[in-house]
Design a protein around this motif. Structure first.
Motif, PDB file in Angstrom:
ATOM      1  N   ILE A 122       0.844  -1.204   0.000  1.00 21.94           N
ATOM      2  CA  ILE A 122       0.000   0.000   0.000  1.00 21.94           C
ATOM      3  C   ILE A 122       0.875   1.248   0.000  1.00 21.94           C
ATOM      4  O   ILE A 122       0.614   2.216  -0.736  1.00 21.94           O
ATOM      5  N   LEU A 123       1.924   1.227   0.811  1.00 22.26           N
ATOM      6  CA  LEU A 123       2.845   2.365   0.872  1.00 22.26           C
ATOM      7  C   LEU A 123       3.499   2.631  -0.474  1.00 22.26           C
ATOM      8  O   LEU A 123       3.557   3.776  -0.936  1.00 22.26           O
ATOM      9  N   MET A 124       3.985   1.583  -1.142  1.00 19.80           N
ATOM     10  CA  MET A 124       4.640   1.761  -2.436  1.00 19.80           C
ATOM     11  C   MET A 124       3.676   2.298  -3.476  1.00 19.80           C
ATOM     12  O   MET A 124       4.061   3.089  -4.351  1.00 19.80           O
ATOM     13  N   SER A 250       9.236  -5.765 -12.720  1.00 21.10           N
ATOM     14  CA  SER A 250       8.541  -4.890 -13.671  1.00 21.10           C
ATOM     15  C   SER A 250       7.157  -5.492 -13.926  1.00 21.10           C
ATOM     16  O   SER A 250       7.018  -6.488 -14.644  1.00 21.10           O
ATOM     17  N   LEU A 251       6.138  -4.884 -13.308  1.00 14.85           N
ATOM     18  CA  LEU A 251       4.782  -5.432 -13.366  1.00 14.85           C
ATOM     19  C   LEU A 251       3.889  -4.570 -14.246  1.00 14.85           C
ATOM     20  O   LEU A 251       4.049  -3.344 -14.320  1.00 14.85           O
ATOM     21  N   ASN A 256      -0.145  -4.852 -11.002  1.00 15.78           N
ATOM     22  CA  ASN A 256      -0.031  -3.922  -9.881  1.00 15.78           C
ATOM     23  C   ASN A 256      -1.368  -3.743  -9.173  1.00 15.78           C
ATOM     24  O   ASN A 256      -1.422  -3.657  -7.940  1.00 15.78           O
ATOM     25  N   ALA A 257      -2.456  -3.695  -9.956  1.00 12.29           N
ATOM     26  CA  ALA A 257      -3.788  -3.540  -9.371  1.00 12.29           C
ATOM     27  C   ALA A 257      -4.153  -4.767  -8.531  1.00 12.29           C
ATOM     28  O   ALA A 257      -4.677  -4.640  -7.415  1.00 12.29           O
ATOM     29  N   VAL A 258      -3.855  -5.942  -9.068  1.00 15.78           N
ATOM     30  CA  VAL A 258      -4.133  -7.184  -8.327  1.00 15.78           C
ATOM     31  C   VAL A 258      -3.295  -7.233  -7.052  1.00 15.78           C
ATOM     32  O   VAL A 258      -3.789  -7.620  -5.982  1.00 15.78           O
ATOM     33  N   LEU A 259      -2.039  -6.818  -7.162  1.00 17.15           N
ATOM     34  CA  LEU A 259      -1.149  -6.813  -6.002  1.00 17.15           C
ATOM     35  C   LEU A 259      -1.660  -5.855  -4.929  1.00 17.15           C
ATOM     36  O   LEU A 259      -1.637  -6.179  -3.731  1.00 17.15           O
TER      37      LEU A 259
END
Length: 320
Positions: A122-124, A250-251, A256-259
């Motif tokens: 969440i922070l990243m 590199s996503l 990134n949304a799923v993560l």
């Protein structure tokens, strides 16, 4: 024996100076590039009294250390912890009790992993949305700590220093020695906020201060309610692991949304476990959940933990 809130606060500051001083000392001694330049500066001063001595910034010092930065972190943190343990032993504290080094339950470790994974992702995601002028400064400071070497040896040293040694040493100092000292004389939230502010300041920079301050609040509450720094160490290790190595991935936007959704779910699950299983038998727990310091948690003479039911230490008889 001196007591009081002022004494507790300044003792905490001295613990931090010990921790930072060990890093500075090892950095100065261990840098093959820095020592010759310091010698050159001294020679210039001796030959010309009006010569201006240039003090290097923190980023400059780290840049000088280059590939040795992780070795410096490892050695200095171990040195600082060793000095702290010798000091506590000299003061006759029961170290494991004072620092709350106890074995956690499996579900506590699971809670720690979920909270850490959720928070760091969440922070990243939040940092990725920050204004470029703020992030440029943060990236510049962060790059001073990165060797840029992707060899096995460099990655091994980074894991050793950042994922293993640093979390253990920082938790022993901050959620162990410093929080214990503060909690002897402060109520819950003042102790949490002071410890977190000191932890944030130790990391330098506005962005670093902001997220380490929040991280420390989580760590202090885990330490408070679970009566152990071991789950704090677990959270810190997972946080540093993902924080250090997510940059190598590199996503896609979808990934990134799923993560991010997974991270939010993980943090929520960790929070549920925290509130469902937190212990509530601290010796200073008052009615209706109001916390109040009635007497010192630890005997100031022998360091034994007080049961909160007597004005005298059960180990040595010293008045609390």
């Amino acid at each position: 024996m001196k007591t009081g809130k002022g004494y507790a606060f300044w003792t905490s500051v001295l613990y931090i100076l010990l921790f930072s001083g060990a890093q500075a000392a090892v950095a100065a001694v261990g840098s093959y590039a820095l020592i010759p330049r310091l010698i050159s500066q001294v020679m210039n001063i001796l030959s010309n009294p009006y010569y201006y001595f240039d003090l290097y910034s923190l980023e400059g010092l780290f840049s000088e250390l280059g590939p040795f930065i992780y070795a410096v972190i490892t050695i200095s943190d171990i040195l600082a912890v060793a000095i702290l343990l010798i000091y506590l032993s000299h003061k006759k504290y029961k170290t494991k009790e004072y620092l709350e080094i106890t074995k956690p339950e499996t579900k506590t470790v699971l809670m720690a992993v979920l909270l850490a994974f959720g928070y760091v992702i969440i922070l990243m995601s939040i940092l990725g949305k920050m204004p470029s002028d703020i992030m440029d400064s943060y990236a510049q400071s962060s790059s001073a700590l990165a060797s840029g070497d992707t060899s096995f040896g460099s990655i091994f040293m980074e894991v050793l220093a950042v994922v293993l040694v640093a979390p253990v040493s920082e938790e022993i100092f901050f959620r162990g020695a410093i929080y214990s000292r503060l909690r002897e004389h402060f109520d819950l939230w003042p102790a949490v906020l002071i410890c977190s502010a000191l932890f944030g300041l130790q990391h330098f920079g506005l962005v670093w201060f902001s997220y380490t301050f929040v991280l420390s609040i989580i760590l202090c509450l885990v330490r408070e309610y679970y009566q152990s720094i071991v789950p704090c160490i677990t959270i810190h290790m997972v946080f540093n692991l993902f924080g250090s190595f997510m940059g190598y991935l590199s996503l896609s936007k979808t990934a990134n949304a799923v993560l991010l959704v997974s991270a939010i779910a993980a943090f929520a699950a960790g929070a549920v476990l925290f509130f469902a299983n937190k212990k509530e038998h601290r010796p200073y727990l008052e009615a209706l959940g109001i916390y109040e310091v009635k007497r010192s948690l630890f005997c100031t003479s022998c360091g034994a933990k007080s049961d909160g039911n007597s004005n005298f230490c059960s180990n040595c008889g010293h008045k609390l």
